[in-house]
Design a protein around this motif. Structure first.
Motif, PDB file in Angstrom:
ATOM      1  N   PRO A 119       0.829  -1.213   0.000  1.00 25.45           N
ATOM      2  CA  PRO A 119       0.000   0.000   0.000  1.00 25.45           C
ATOM      3  C   PRO A 119       0.862   1.262   0.000  1.00 25.45           C
ATOM      4  N   GLY A 120       0.497   2.214  -0.822  1.00 30.13           N
ATOM      5  CA  GLY A 120       1.224   3.470  -0.880  1.00 30.13           C
ATOM      6  C   GLY A 120       2.404   3.474  -1.828  1.00 30.13           C
ATOM      7  N   VAL A 121       2.711   2.305  -2.431  1.00 30.95           N
ATOM      8  CA  VAL A 121       3.825   2.203  -3.384  1.00 30.95           C
ATOM      9  C   VAL A 121       3.243   1.973  -4.769  1.00 30.95           C
ATOM     10  N   ASN A 122       3.479   2.902  -5.685  1.00 36.96           N
ATOM     11  CA  ASN A 122       2.949   2.720  -7.029  1.00 36.96           C
ATOM     12  C   ASN A 122       3.867   1.810  -7.842  1.00 36.96           C
ATOM     13  N   LEU A 123       3.410   1.443  -9.026  1.00 44.43           N
ATOM     14  CA  LEU A 123       4.150   0.468  -9.844  1.00 44.43           C
ATOM     15  C   LEU A 123       5.519   0.992 -10.240  1.00 44.43           C
ATOM     16  N   GLU A 124       5.597   2.254 -10.560  1.00 39.00           N
ATOM     17  CA  GLU A 124       6.886   2.823 -10.962  1.00 39.00           C
ATOM     18  C   GLU A 124       7.892   2.764  -9.819  1.00 39.00           C
ATOM     19  N   GLN A 125       7.453   3.066  -8.603  1.00 40.85           N
ATOM     20  CA  GLN A 125       8.348   2.994  -7.447  1.00 40.85           C
ATOM     21  C   GLN A 125       8.766   1.555  -7.159  1.00 40.85           C
ATOM     22  N   ALA A 126       7.808   0.626  -7.268  1.00 39.74           N
ATOM     23  CA  ALA A 126       8.126  -0.780  -7.020  1.00 39.74           C
ATOM     24  C   ALA A 126       9.110  -1.300  -8.057  1.00 39.74           C
ATOM     25  N   ALA A 127       8.930  -0.908  -9.333  1.00 38.01           N
ATOM     26  CA  ALA A 127       9.843  -1.355 -10.386  1.00 38.01           C
ATOM     27  C   ALA A 127      11.252  -0.835 -10.135  1.00 38.01           C
ATOM     28  N   ALA A 128      11.369   0.392  -9.652  1.00 36.95           N
ATOM     29  CA  ALA A 128      12.689   0.965  -9.376  1.00 36.95           C
ATOM     30  C   ALA A 128      13.378   0.234  -8.228  1.00 36.95           C
ATOM     31  N   ALA A 129      12.582  -0.331  -7.313  1.00 34.67           N
ATOM     32  CA  ALA A 129      13.150  -1.022  -6.153  1.00 34.67           C
ATOM     33  C   ALA A 129      13.427  -2.493  -6.412  1.00 34.67           C
ATOM     34  N   SER A 130      12.957  -3.037  -7.526  1.00 40.26           N
ATOM     35  CA  SER A 130      13.159  -4.454  -7.821  1.00 40.26           C
ATOM     36  C   SER A 130      14.597  -4.718  -8.260  1.00 40.26           C
ATOM     37  N   PRO A 131      15.181  -5.837  -7.817  1.00 43.14           N
ATOM     38  CA  PRO A 131      16.526  -6.189  -8.296  1.00 43.14           C
ATOM     39  C   PRO A 131      16.521  -6.622  -9.766  1.00 43.14           C
ATOM     40  N   PHE A 132      15.348  -6.954 -10.303  1.00 46.22           N
ATOM     41  CA  PHE A 132      15.225  -7.372 -11.699  1.00 46.22           C
ATOM     42  C   PHE A 132      14.724  -6.181 -12.521  1.00 46.22           C
ATOM     43  N   LYS A 133      15.580  -5.662 -13.383  1.00 44.13           N
ATOM     44  CA  LYS A 133      15.270  -4.448 -14.113  1.00 44.13           C
ATOM     45  C   LYS A 133      14.439  -4.744 -15.359  1.00 44.13           C
ATOM     46  N   GLY A 134      13.487  -3.850 -15.612  1.00 42.48           N
ATOM     47  CA  GLY A 134      12.608  -4.026 -16.756  1.00 42.48           C
ATOM     48  C   GLY A 134      13.353  -4.062 -18.072  1.00 42.48           C
ATOM     49  N   GLU A 135      14.396  -3.259 -18.224  1.00 43.88           N
ATOM     50  CA  GLU A 135      15.153  -3.257 -19.483  1.00 43.88           C
ATOM     51  C   GLU A 135      15.903  -4.565 -19.703  1.00 43.88           C
TER      52      GLU A 135
END
Length: 327
Positions: A230-246
């Motif tokens: 809660p309170g974490v949007n998708l963009e913030q969660a993606a930035a915090a993931s060790p697996f990068k979208g690129e």
């Protein structure tokens, strides 16, 4: 069955003698029989563990045990990244199998066991209300979301596995061929190979379902790596993931490029098939979400994210291909 000085065995047996329970094991045994008897199914045989014995009377399947194998979900978790060589290996293996199997199917009489059924997830929105009480609350919430978004259920011949997911894809090295520690440079380690297990759901259908399942495996794995709260949007969660979208995008592009090459697609065919596979990936992701919340009291953030991504994919697969695969 583990054995110290010789290969072990993996035994599969139907839980009961009912036709529903024995049919899936009979179907899997038929896949092993096809792979062994028909030379043109060599690519299929290369994807399977060895079959040592099929006891039709007792419905017991005896397979080769693959020591020290790990499934692709475990491998990516351990690596902490999306290795491009593993993406290429999946594309090579699955593409070669689909290319070799497709022309054979109209000529084989032994395929009567395969029923040509659509994947069950494509009709889940038609579930009768009397069965809702048998679902978890999480699944019931997911079903309501599907019914509120009918476009999500409108997504949708080769012998396909039918249940391709990273848990069923094992990375494996032939035993006895590891790199000797005393001479590492002169004796490179045997590269890994892939074996696909659990052929009980195999059927004759659209091979895009198999390839789409690989695409969704990457996408679902990435979603589960996100610290959703809660309170974490998708963009913030993606930035915090060790697996990068690129990095995932590069792996998806590698998988598809190698798959299309193995299939012999030209540029136009490759794009057309990729868009169809992406649509199948969106539908398959709904199934993954459903399976993941069968015991939960409410729908999870990951399942919600999977459903949202499914909607985006199915709304416009061509745009999804450009954004997620970069092709």
């Amino acid at each position: 069955m583990l054995r110290r000085r010789s290969p072990g065995f993996f035994l599969k047996q139907a839980r009961s003698r009912s036709s529903a329970n024995t049919l899936t094991l009979e179907r899997e045994a038929k896949c092993y029989e096809l792979a062994a008897r028909h030379p043109r199914f060599g690519a299929m045989a290369a994807l399977m563990p060895r079959c040592h014995h099929w006891d039709a009377a007792g419905t017991i399947l005896v397979l080769e045990m693959l020591p020290d194998a790990e499934n692709l979900w475990e491998h990516h978790q351990r690596q902490g990244r999306f290795p491009l060589d593993i993406a290429a290996l999946q594309g090579d293996k699955l593409g070669t199998y689909h290319r070799q199997a497709e022309p054979l199917l109209p000529t084989l009489e032994e395929l009567q066991l395969f029923e040509k059924r659509l994947p069950w997830i494509l009709s889940i929105h038609e579930t009768h209300p009397q069965y809702l009480s048998q679902m978890s609350q999480g699944n019931a919430q997911l079903l309501q979301i599907l019914r509120d978004n009918p476009g999500l259920t409108r997504a949708l011949d080769a012998l396909l596995h039918g249940d391709v997911k990273w848990e069923n894809l094992l990375l494996y090295r032939e035993p006895g061929r590891e790199r000797p520690l005393e001479h590492p440079p002169e004796h490179p380690e045997t590269p890994p190979d892939i074996r696909i297990i659990d052929w009980e759901m195999a059927d004759i259908g659209d091979e895009c379902w198999d390839a789409g399942a690989i695409l969704q495996a990457y996408l679902s794995f990435w979603i589960f790596s996100l610290p959703l709260s809660p309170g974490v949007n998708l963009e913030q969660a993606a930035a915090a993931s060790p697996f990068k979208g690129e990095d995932m995008q590069a792996a998806l592009a590698t998988f598809w490029t190698r798959y299309a090459t193995a299939r012999g697609f030209n540029r136009a065919s490759s794009r057309r098939y990729l868009e169809r596979c992406m649509a199948c990936a969106g539908a398959r992701m709904v199934q993954t979400a459903y399976e993941g919340i069968q015991q939960t009291p409410q729908i999870t953030p990951q399942a919600l994210c999977q459903l949202q991504m499914s909607m985006n994919i199915l709304r416009d697969p061509a745009v999804a291909v450009s954004q997620m695969v970069g092709l």
